[in-house]
Write a protein that holds these residues in place. Structure first.
Motif, PDB file in Angstrom:
ATOM      1  N   ALA A 118       0.826  -1.211   0.000  1.00  0.00           N
ATOM      2  CA  ALA A 118       0.000   0.000   0.000  1.00  0.00           C
ATOM      3  C   ALA A 118       0.858   1.258   0.000  1.00  0.00           C
ATOM      4  CB  ALA A 118      -0.926  -0.007   1.218  1.00  0.00           C
ATOM      5  N   LEU A 119       1.930   1.260   0.786  1.00  0.00           N
ATOM      6  CA  LEU A 119       2.798   2.439   0.847  1.00  0.00           C
ATOM      7  C   LEU A 119       3.400   2.758  -0.517  1.00  0.00           C
ATOM      8  CD1 LEU A 119       4.616   1.722   4.233  1.00  0.00           C
ATOM      9  CD2 LEU A 119       2.997   3.572   3.795  1.00  0.00           C
ATOM     10  N   TYR A 120       3.885   1.754  -1.218  1.00  0.00           N
ATOM     11  CA  TYR A 120       4.498   1.995  -2.525  1.00  0.00           C
ATOM     12  C   TYR A 120       3.465   2.332  -3.601  1.00  0.00           C
ATOM     13  CZ  TYR A 120       9.378   1.180  -1.464  1.00  0.00           C
ATOM     14  OH  TYR A 120      10.649   1.312  -0.979  1.00  0.00           O
ATOM     15  N   LEU A 121       2.300   1.732  -3.531  1.00  0.00           N
ATOM     16  CA  LEU A 121       1.264   2.061  -4.514  1.00  0.00           C
ATOM     17  C   LEU A 121       0.787   3.500  -4.327  1.00  0.00           C
ATOM     18  CD1 LEU A 121      -0.786  -1.264  -4.531  1.00  0.00           C
ATOM     19  CD2 LEU A 121       0.788  -0.433  -6.293  1.00  0.00           C
ATOM     20  N   ALA A 122       0.650   3.919  -3.074  1.00  0.00           N
ATOM     21  CA  ALA A 122       0.245   5.299  -2.806  1.00  0.00           C
ATOM     22  C   ALA A 122       1.329   6.271  -3.234  1.00  0.00           C
ATOM     23  CB  ALA A 122      -0.074   5.482  -1.326  1.00  0.00           C
ATOM     24  N   ALA A 123       2.568   5.987  -2.874  1.00  0.00           N
ATOM     25  CA  ALA A 123       3.669   6.867  -3.245  1.00  0.00           C
ATOM     26  C   ALA A 123       3.805   6.972  -4.762  1.00  0.00           C
ATOM     27  CB  ALA A 123       4.978   6.357  -2.636  1.00  0.00           C
ATOM     28  N   SER A 124       3.464   5.896  -5.466  1.00  0.00           N
ATOM     29  CA  SER A 124       3.582   5.867  -6.923  1.00  0.00           C
ATOM     30  C   SER A 124       2.446   6.580  -7.628  1.00  0.00           C
ATOM     31  CB  SER A 124       3.662   4.418  -7.419  1.00  0.00           C
ATOM     32  OG  SER A 124       4.809   3.778  -6.900  1.00  0.00           O
ATOM     33  N   GLY A 125       1.390   6.939  -6.879  1.00  0.00           N
ATOM     34  CA  GLY A 125       0.317   7.728  -7.464  1.00  0.00           C
ATOM     35  C   GLY A 125      -0.869   6.963  -7.987  1.00  0.00           C
ATOM     36  N   VAL A 126      -1.057   5.718  -7.546  1.00  0.00           N
ATOM     37  CA  VAL A 126      -2.277   5.001  -7.936  1.00  0.00           C
ATOM     38  C   VAL A 126      -3.487   5.792  -7.440  1.00  0.00           C
ATOM     39  CG1 VAL A 126      -3.628   2.903  -7.586  1.00  0.00           C
ATOM     40  CG2 VAL A 126      -1.165   2.748  -7.975  1.00  0.00           C
TER      41      VAL A 126
END
Length: 265
Positions: free
Chosen positions: A48-56
């Motif tokens: 979740a942290l990486y998906l959010a940081a990536s802009g999903v």
């Protein structure tokens, strides 16, 4: 396609945009995407942290559990002060701090098959970050019914695995091909057998990476493959999976899928 990125977004996602395989078009696809995450524990936290940081654009967070003090050793999205709180509420708070542009939808209940099908229908990619076979089989059936790509992860002790089942393809094997529901596979739990903290980070981050590539349209990855990680020896093995013509979930009957090729990576 959503609204054109503003200057702040171009700056925030500039290191993605610089990548030839992503660029502005790929980043825009992420901004327009919706991902369903089942389980906000050890695997769901880094994913979740990486998906959010990536802009999903939208993350739907589904977990009925609350934050326990013993979770904090590995479930890095949760903070000490959130012990006793809903995991999805805790995750929402952390993700807002990471990227307030991402819409986080909280589903703080144990999803049954009907709800899983409804949630899967609204997603572009589904991440199974759960910790039990019952949920994994239910998520698999929901994704298969809705023809949604499934990124499945698991981790226990020092061993983890990631597999991608792209149900947009007719020849894709399913999770039940790999682990038949009527088999006698032993189900191990972190609470009784333990788990190496960084391992769940490795597996959850791999799940995020595969989800991002699916959303962008990058075909190179783990579709139809199983990646196994032994964190004790730091040995990584990739196996190619084939669709089981006798699978009871996607074909009729259930027999273990065959790993037709194995290669060290």
């Amino acid at each position: 396609m959503g609204n054109q990125m503003n200057d702040q977004q171009l700056l925030r996602y500039s290191r993605h945009i610089l990548l030839q395989e992503i660029g502005i078009e790929g980043q825009q696809r992420l901004l327009d995407s919706r991902v369903l995450i089942i389980g906000l524990g050890g695997l769901g936290s880094p994913a979740a942290l990486y998906l959010a940081a990536s802009g999903v654009g939208q993350l739907t967070l589904c977990d009925h559990d609350t934050v326990d003090f013993s979770n904090l050793q590995r479930q890095i999205i949760h903070r000490t002060g959130m012990a006793g709180q809903s995991k999805v509420v805790s995750a929402q708070a952390a993700l807002r701090e990471i990227n307030p542009e991402v819409e986080c939808v909280a589903v703080p209940i144990r999803a049954d098959e009907a709800l899983l099908r409804e949630l899967a229908a609204q997603a572009d990619v589904v991440l199974d970050c759960s910790d039990n076979f019952v949920t994994r089989y239910a998520v698999n059936r929901a994704c298969l019914a809705r023809r949604k790509p499934l990124v499945s992860g698991a981790a226990i002790q020092f061993h983890g695995q990631v597999a991608v089942f792209d149900y947009r393809r007719d020849d894709a094997p399913c999770y039940n091909c790999l682990f038949p529901e009527d088999s006698e596979a032993e189900e191990l739990r972190c609470a009784t057998t333990g788990v190496f903290s960084p391992l769940v980070g490795i597996i959850g981050t791999l799940q995020a990476a595969e989800a991002l590539k699916l959303l962008i349209g990058i075909e190179r990855g783990l579709s139809g493959k199983l990646l196994s990680v032994n964190a004790l020896d730091m040995n990584i093995l990739r196996s190619n999976l084939s669709k089981d013509p006798a699978c009871r979930t996607c074909s009729g009957n259930s027999v273990r899928a065959i790993a037709v090729k194995q290669e060290n990576s």
